[in-house]
Design a protein around this motif. Sequence first.
Motif, PDB file in Angstrom:
ATOM      1  N   UNK B 398      10.501  41.259  25.367  1.00 28.11           N
ATOM      2  CA  UNK B 398      11.320  41.067  26.562  1.00 28.11           C
ATOM      3  C   UNK B 398      12.813  40.987  26.276  1.00 28.11           C
ATOM      4  N   UNK B 399      13.181  40.266  25.238  1.00 28.86           N
ATOM      5  CA  UNK B 399      14.605  39.923  25.112  1.00 28.86           C
ATOM      6  C   UNK B 399      15.340  40.860  24.163  1.00 28.86           C
ATOM      7  N   UNK B 400      15.286  42.146  24.486  1.00 25.38           N
ATOM      8  CA  UNK B 400      16.099  43.091  23.723  1.00 25.38           C
ATOM      9  C   UNK B 400      16.958  43.861  24.711  1.00 25.38           C
ATOM     10  N   UNK B 401      18.185  44.170  24.351  1.00 22.46           N
ATOM     11  CA  UNK B 401      19.070  44.816  25.313  1.00 22.46           C
ATOM     12  C   UNK B 401      18.538  46.193  25.724  1.00 22.46           C
ATOM     13  N   UNK B 402      18.879  46.599  26.954  1.00 21.24           N
ATOM     14  CA  UNK B 402      18.431  47.877  27.485  1.00 21.24           C
ATOM     15  C   UNK B 402      19.441  48.951  27.099  1.00 21.24           C
ATOM     16  N   UNK B 403      19.212  49.598  25.954  1.00 20.96           N
ATOM     17  CA  UNK B 403      20.157  50.604  25.467  1.00 20.96           C
ATOM     18  C   UNK B 403      19.539  51.987  25.610  1.00 20.96           C
ATOM     19  N   UNK B 404      20.301  52.888  26.204  1.00 21.31           N
ATOM     20  CA  UNK B 404      19.790  54.232  26.477  1.00 21.31           C
ATOM     21  C   UNK B 404      19.625  54.979  25.159  1.00 21.31           C
ATOM     22  N   UNK B 405      18.446  55.529  24.945  1.00 19.59           N
ATOM     23  CA  UNK B 405      18.185  56.329  23.752  1.00 19.59           C
ATOM     24  C   UNK B 405      18.513  57.791  24.033  1.00 19.59           C
ATOM     25  N   UNK B 425      23.954  46.839  31.808  1.00 25.32           N
ATOM     26  CA  UNK B 425      24.269  45.413  31.938  1.00 25.32           C
ATOM     27  C   UNK B 425      23.683  44.832  33.225  1.00 25.32           C
ATOM     28  N   UNK B 426      23.904  45.546  34.330  1.00 22.23           N
ATOM     29  CA  UNK B 426      23.474  45.014  35.622  1.00 22.23           C
ATOM     30  C   UNK B 426      23.023  46.142  36.534  1.00 22.23           C
ATOM     31  N   UNK B 427      22.124  45.828  37.443  1.00 21.78           N
ATOM     32  CA  UNK B 427      21.782  46.731  38.548  1.00 21.78           C
ATOM     33  C   UNK B 427      21.992  45.905  39.798  1.00 21.78           C
ATOM     34  N   UNK B 432      20.581  42.575  33.576  1.00 18.80           N
ATOM     35  CA  UNK B 432      19.414  43.159  32.911  1.00 18.80           C
ATOM     36  C   UNK B 432      19.300  42.561  31.509  1.00 18.80           C
ATOM     37  N   UNK B 433      18.166  41.911  31.271  1.00 13.03           N
ATOM     38  CA  UNK B 433      17.989  41.262  29.974  1.00 13.03           C
ATOM     39  C   UNK B 433      16.944  41.938  29.105  1.00 13.03           C
ATOM     40  N   UNK B 434      16.181  42.850  29.655  1.00  8.39           N
ATOM     41  CA  UNK B 434      15.168  43.527  28.847  1.00  8.39           C
ATOM     42  C   UNK B 434      14.750  44.821  29.529  1.00  8.39           C
ATOM     43  N   UNK B 456      27.782  49.327  29.938  1.00  7.39           N
ATOM     44  CA  UNK B 456      28.780  49.047  28.911  1.00  7.39           C
ATOM     45  C   UNK B 456      28.749  50.208  27.914  1.00  7.39           C
ATOM     46  N   UNK B 457      29.880  50.920  27.813  1.00  3.03           N
ATOM     47  CA  UNK B 457      29.952  52.048  26.889  1.00  3.03           C
ATOM     48  C   UNK B 457      31.179  51.831  26.008  1.00  3.03           C
ATOM     49  N   UNK B 458      30.965  51.743  24.719  1.00  7.18           N
ATOM     50  CA  UNK B 458      32.063  51.480  23.780  1.00  7.18           C
ATOM     51  C   UNK B 458      32.902  50.288  24.233  1.00  7.18           C
ATOM     52  N   UNK B 459      32.229  49.184  24.567  1.00  8.88           N
ATOM     53  CA  UNK B 459      32.899  47.949  24.989  1.00  8.88           C
ATOM     54  C   UNK B 459      33.661  48.077  26.299  1.00  8.88           C
TER      55      UNK B 459
END
Lengths: 332, 699
Positions: B398-405, B425-427, B432-434, B456-459
Amino acid sequence: MAIALFLAMTTESMALRPEETIASAARKVVKLYGAGGFRGLEAYQSGVLISQEGHVLTVMSTVLDSDQIDCVLDDGTRYVATLVGVDPRRELAVLSLQATDTPFFDSNNIERSPPGTRIFALSNLFGVAVGDERVSAQHGVIATVIPLAARRGAYEAPYRGDVYLLDCTTNNPGSPGGALVDYRGRLIGMLGKELRSSTSGIWISYAIPIDELLPAYRDILDGKSVEPETSSLVVRIDPTVLGVVLLPDLLDKTPPFVESILPDSPAARADVRADDLVVAVGLDSVGSRISMSRALGRVPAGDPIQITVVRNGELIDLDLGPLPDTKKAARQ
Amino acid sequence: MITHTLPLMTRMRLMVSSSPFFCSHSLGVILGESLRFFVFLLVGLLCESSRFPRLLQADDISIEEEDAFRTAVARAEMFAVRIEVIGAAEASEDTAGAGPSTGVVIGTDGWIITTSFAITDETIEAMVVFPDGLRRSAKVVSRDRSRGLVLIKIETSVPLRIPEPALRQGLEVGQWTLAIGRAWNSKTPYVAVGILSALDRAWGKAVQTDASISPANYGGPLCDIEGRVIGVLAPLPADTAGMQSGSELYDSGIGFAVPLEDILSVLPRLQAGETLSPGIIGIGYRATDPFTSPAVVATCRSGSPAFAAGLRSGDEIIKAQGKSISRIAQLRHVLAPLYANDTVHLVVKRATAPRTNNTDTASEETFQQLPFTVTLVESLPPYRRPCAGIVLQRSTGDSQPAIVSWVWPNSAASAAGIKPADRIERIHETVIESATQLSGILAGLEPKALVPFHIKRNDTLIDIELTLGEVPVGVPDLIAQADLIEDAVQIETLEAPEVAKPPLAVLPKPSPHDDPSDDTTNNEMPLGILFFFDEPRGQVDKDTGELWRAAAARYGVVVVLPGSTDTNRWGRQDLPLVARALDSVRSRRPIDLSRIAVAGRGAGGAFAWMVAESFGGVFRGVALIDTGLPRSAKITPSDPGLPLSILFCQTVAQKARKIDADRSRLEKAGLPFGQIDEVLNDPIPTERLAAWVESLGVL
């Protein structure tokens, strides 16, 4: 005065509390032990004391196929019972204990009880009562009184008379021969063997009314031998003898739809038509080709045959006259 | 002599012990025989006073009740009729419609109610038989599919007797009930006696009795001791009481009756020929325990009556038909008895300020109460899962960031410009936490909803709006591949004591996670799992495992190759090995639960489908190679909680046409499906299947 009042109360309309009815009746129910005990056959069943001379009524079964039948009363007294005789048609057996001091049911002048009558069933179901333990009591009502032959499904039992169907589960291993008593403590029936429908698989709880059994009991005591009824082969009559051709029997229970009518036949004269659905022969309702030929077989020779058909949603009675002489023809 | 006196003495003692003058039974026992007789006399004398008849009455309760039973039966006989049918179902295991049954007259001009147990959809002709032998052809007018009742009509020249209903309000648990049937015999009624066991059973549709209820009295009246009708005995239809069919309860001490009062209230609708079906509102709740949780709407699909009326996800239902609702179960009690086309009046509590996860602002949330009127429907259009087209990096929990592959080509996400390595980060305002949470939120949204993504893209924080589309199924070319380290792949047999033919497993070594920002100690990339059922041929040899080595390594997928117990066919006996193998693989490697799939070729395809259906929710995808859906396949309609997609894959050209029939079945169930054609003449498209497992992570 008081004594007179008393005698009146104690003899006729005396009302017992249910606990007292059971206590009094259970003393007249015995535990029987005999042959069996293997391949799913129980070695025990129940019986009721029926005479001052120590006669026991029970169900004819493999339990009695034994050199020694043990009979245990509710106080633990053990007797060796001898088989007096049997009535295979009612599956009734009479045993003798040769004892004169046992309690017994006085079963003279017991009339038929209607549906709704409250009952106790007293029997040694599953053989749980041992030694001086009293048989088990169950309660319920008479659900209906019907001939055993006219029930839902088909039961393989030689007895064809009326039975009391009960609304509680009374017919178990060990219970055959047990007592069915009303709330006045009178013996009104004897629990039969376990039976289940071969079509629906439903187990039935029933007892044979005592008034159906007593004449046979007396015959046995009088030494009259009772022969089993010759197997009543069900005669089936093909409706084509009446000129009715039904839809072919494609399924197990093809409804009796008329496919065609043979010219110049009883059916043609009675105006039976193609596409009619036959729903009854006389008062017997029929739902399939087979039940229709059986119902035709049951019509007494020479009696006019009346059938009921559905045509365009209407029920129509049609008279086909007496059956052509096919029973004779069939025999030849 | 003794035998005669004993019962007499017994009776005498009974009288003594039950008289009000002797409280203790032991007194009677202590007294000797002669003494007892004097007591007897004494009682007798006293009984000449007016007390005695009262004493006798007290003893007579059982007999009086019996008289009441019989009187009630005599009354019920007038309106309980026998139903005979022709053209019953041929199915031998089901006794429905197999024989005579019972009905209750509810209209003097020939209206009779019975059950769908007596008159099934297959019944050709139904007849009503009166105790005098009179027979009438009956017309089936309408059905109540919520309660399993059937209204029939006969023509009659004389008015029929109808029962007096026993009103629900006067019913009490423990009162006598008599169940009357006519199935055994048209002349003599069948009576079973019991007590009322419960009110408001099956979510308010029925009352319960312990009288013996069976085919002998289904359709008959359940009467009170006065002969008034409480309800009509019915095996309740599927799932109302948590069972497949109510007739399973036969002989169990549990019987149900639909209150006559309820039947009479919908009688005009039934008489008009309306088929009454259970009413559906179309709400999914957030909580799993309906008995403790408030009725907060989690999903409220467009196309559902609730959505059409204006309800939305997040609303809490606090009132229904004027009754206060604080738990989901209370709402179910109100809704379950209702039919399609019935209206329900709801009051909901809705937050006026947008919800955030920030606890400081949550306290400032204000609520408003809104009334809604919802008209229930018979069925909902199938659920269609909305999809953005983003595929997240693999994760185990559950607790892994949602990063687009990677982003699915031509999808909503690619059109909106979402790129690999973007972090969601958010919808709306929800943080969004997982990946699991993101998947749940998207599943509850409308198919074509416009959704604001905060990325969040490049901070840098970027806001992107995208319009959700449909779930794509297939194998896009740009699926990420790991470096080919074939040597790291182990091929093992998954031994299990009770599995006759243990499966072969192709187990890649997890490669390091390619996310530099992930500094967790366990940075191995989780693997997917693919079960592959080939044509049945018993044990699978190691050479077959070798065929999968490269594909398993490239796409990070554990491939399980089970053997069939029977060398000629796959069967139910092979199901347990699937659970075993799943456990075994998960204990050896980190697994991404959204990428577990099953594939089958030829006869193995039908079994692959059976596996997916048997392990509902575990498998996210089914690939059918050179085969279609099994003809007898049960297709569970699409559900927000059970994501599943189907891939058809043809390696032989002439078998392709079979899919058309399957297509419409899947569309009807709302399940996404796709087809890959480019693998013609490749016996086992290992690479494509392993890549497809990766693609199942699309959100």
